[in-house]
Every structure is written in structure tokens, then in C-alpha cells.
Design a protein around this motif. Structure first.
Motif, PDB file in Angstrom:
ATOM      1  N   THR A  34      36.474  18.898 -10.526  1.00  0.00           N
ATOM      2  CA  THR A  34      36.902  17.550 -10.870  1.00  0.00           C
ATOM      3  C   THR A  34      36.782  17.336 -12.371  1.00  0.00           C
ATOM      4  O   THR A  34      35.870  17.877 -12.998  1.00  0.00           O
ATOM      5  CB  THR A  34      36.056  16.493 -10.110  1.00  0.00           C
ATOM      6  OG1 THR A  34      36.472  15.180 -10.492  1.00  0.00           O
ATOM      7  CG2 THR A  34      34.578  16.644 -10.388  1.00  0.00           C
ATOM      8  N   ILE A  42      32.366  10.875  -6.732  1.00  0.00           N
ATOM      9  CA  ILE A  42      31.972  12.286  -6.599  1.00  0.00           C
ATOM     10  C   ILE A  42      30.532  12.389  -6.108  1.00  0.00           C
ATOM     11  O   ILE A  42      30.217  13.218  -5.247  1.00  0.00           O
ATOM     12  CB  ILE A  42      32.171  13.048  -7.927  1.00  0.00           C
ATOM     13  CG1 ILE A  42      33.656  13.096  -8.300  1.00  0.00           C
ATOM     14  CG2 ILE A  42      31.578  14.443  -7.856  1.00  0.00           C
ATOM     15  CD1 ILE A  42      34.542  13.840  -7.300  1.00  0.00           C
ATOM     16  N   ILE A  69      39.655  17.899  -6.954  1.00  0.00           N
ATOM     17  CA  ILE A  69      39.959  16.471  -7.103  1.00  0.00           C
ATOM     18  C   ILE A  69      40.714  16.350  -8.422  1.00  0.00           C
ATOM     19  O   ILE A  69      40.120  16.374  -9.490  1.00  0.00           O
ATOM     20  CB  ILE A  69      38.673  15.608  -7.129  1.00  0.00           C
ATOM     21  CG1 ILE A  69      37.820  15.847  -5.894  1.00  0.00           C
ATOM     22  CG2 ILE A  69      39.020  14.135  -7.317  1.00  0.00           C
ATOM     23  CD1 ILE A  69      38.396  15.353  -4.597  1.00  0.00           C
ATOM     24  N   GLU A  72      41.128  10.584  -9.849  1.00  0.00           N
ATOM     25  CA  GLU A  72      40.621   9.444  -9.088  1.00  0.00           C
ATOM     26  C   GLU A  72      40.904   8.232  -9.958  1.00  0.00           C
ATOM     27  O   GLU A  72      40.580   8.238 -11.150  1.00  0.00           O
ATOM     28  CB  GLU A  72      39.124   9.633  -8.859  1.00  0.00           C
ATOM     29  CG  GLU A  72      38.374   8.392  -8.543  1.00  0.00           C
ATOM     30  CD  GLU A  72      36.876   8.510  -8.805  1.00  0.00           C
ATOM     31  OE1 GLU A  72      36.190   7.543  -8.459  1.00  0.00           O
ATOM     32  OE2 GLU A  72      36.411   9.512  -9.357  1.00  0.00           O
ATOM     33  N   LEU A  98      44.138  15.233  -4.388  1.00  0.00           N
ATOM     34  CA  LEU A  98      43.274  16.375  -4.113  1.00  0.00           C
ATOM     35  C   LEU A  98      44.049  17.525  -3.505  1.00  0.00           C
ATOM     36  O   LEU A  98      45.190  17.387  -3.074  1.00  0.00           O
ATOM     37  CB  LEU A  98      42.136  15.969  -3.183  1.00  0.00           C
ATOM     38  CG  LEU A  98      42.499  15.403  -1.806  1.00  0.00           C
ATOM     39  CD1 LEU A  98      42.662  16.494  -0.778  1.00  0.00           C
ATOM     40  CD2 LEU A  98      41.421  14.446  -1.363  1.00  0.00           C
TER      41      LEU A  98
END
Length: 161
Positions: A34, A42, A69, A72, A98
């Protein structure tokens, strides 16, 4: 009363209903890739996966599956205005993009974007209450998103190429 409780448990158990809890995962180790590893999302995802007996590893090479990921994002938009030009409603959006794959680059979850939306009324005479409501809605969307991802991972398997 005990008989009623016993019948209820048997009825729900017989139809496949189970309380939300730990799910079996089709893999043992997971690496989360991520761009923002310290976000609330997370951190909650990590806790939830660990509660489901998934070992989170430090590198992709150590993992059975990599959960990527990509992004976001949370945003807020005006949904409606009153006749006086004041905001009456807002819409909160929470999006997560994702993909999950293994070291052979086989997709376990194809690339997708998951979206949560919540609408709420707004009253500028109750600013503190509406800010608290917005924070609670954001938290609920984040938790719902984590649960949705964990459920998807629990059913994931390598996809034929």
C-alpha cells in the motif's frame, strides 16, 4: 424460556446462519502492499486479518498472497441545497482499489474498486453533532470495507489465466 432459546439456536444453526467471527483463509501468509501503510483503514485491516489467523509478512517474497491496495480515498459532496442556498444533505464516498495475487502473478482477486456511500442530512445549527455523525459514518464505512475485503479474501483462489 430455555426451550425457546434452544429452538432459536437450532433453527438458525440449521439454516446456515453463523455469527460473524473468524473465517478460514485459503492462504497462510499475506503481504499488504500500500502507498499509505499507517492509515486507520490499513491498521484495521491488519488487525482483522490477524484475528483470522493470517500471518502478515514484511516482504512480498515471503507471502502466499500479496494484497495490493492501489488507493484508498474518502470524499464528501453536496447532495442537496435548500431554497436559501444552504446545504441540506451530504454524501460521503469511500473507495478502495485493490488486487490480490501470488508470486506467480496469478490473480486471486482481480483488480477492482470497492465503493461505500452514506448520505446524511445537515443542519448548520447543529455543527458539532453533525461533525460527530460524519466521523461515525466514516468509521462505519471503513469497518464495512475491511469486512468486505476479508470476506472476499476468505473466498479467493487462484484464477486461471
Amino acid at each position: 424460556m430455555r426451550l425457546l432459546l434452544l429452538l432459536t439456536v437450532l433453527l438458525f444453526g440449521g439454516c446456515g446462519f453463523h455469527l460473524r467471527g473468524q473465517m478460514g483463509m485459503p492462504f497462510d501468509t499475506l503481504y499488504i502492499r500500500t502507498p499509505n501503510p499507517g492509515t486507520l483503514f490499513i491498521n484495521e485491516l491488519r488487525r482483522n486479518l490477524e484475528a483470522n489467523k493470517v500471518t502478515l509478512v514484511e516482504t512480498a517474497e515471503q507471502a502466499d498472497v500479496v494484497l495490493d491496495i492501489v488507493f484508498e480515498a474518502a470524499d464528501k459532496q453536496v447532495l442537496s441545497l435548500g431554497g436559501d442556498g444552504r446545504v441540506n444533505e451530504f454524501r460521503l464516498n469511500y473507495r478502495v482499489s485493490l488486487r490480490a495475487y501470488d508470486l506467480k502473478q496469478q490473480n486471486w482477486l482481480p483488480a477492482e474498486e470497492l465503493v461505500q456511500r452514506r448520505d446524511y442530512s445537515y443542519d448548520d445549527t447543529q455543527i458539532l453533532a453533525k461533525e460527530a455523525e460524519e466521523a461515525l459514518l466514516q468509521q462505519n464505512m471503513r469497518s464495512d470495507m475491511v469486512q468486505q475485503i476479508v470476506r472476499r479474501l476468505s473466498r479467493a483462489k487462484p484464477q486461471p489465466q
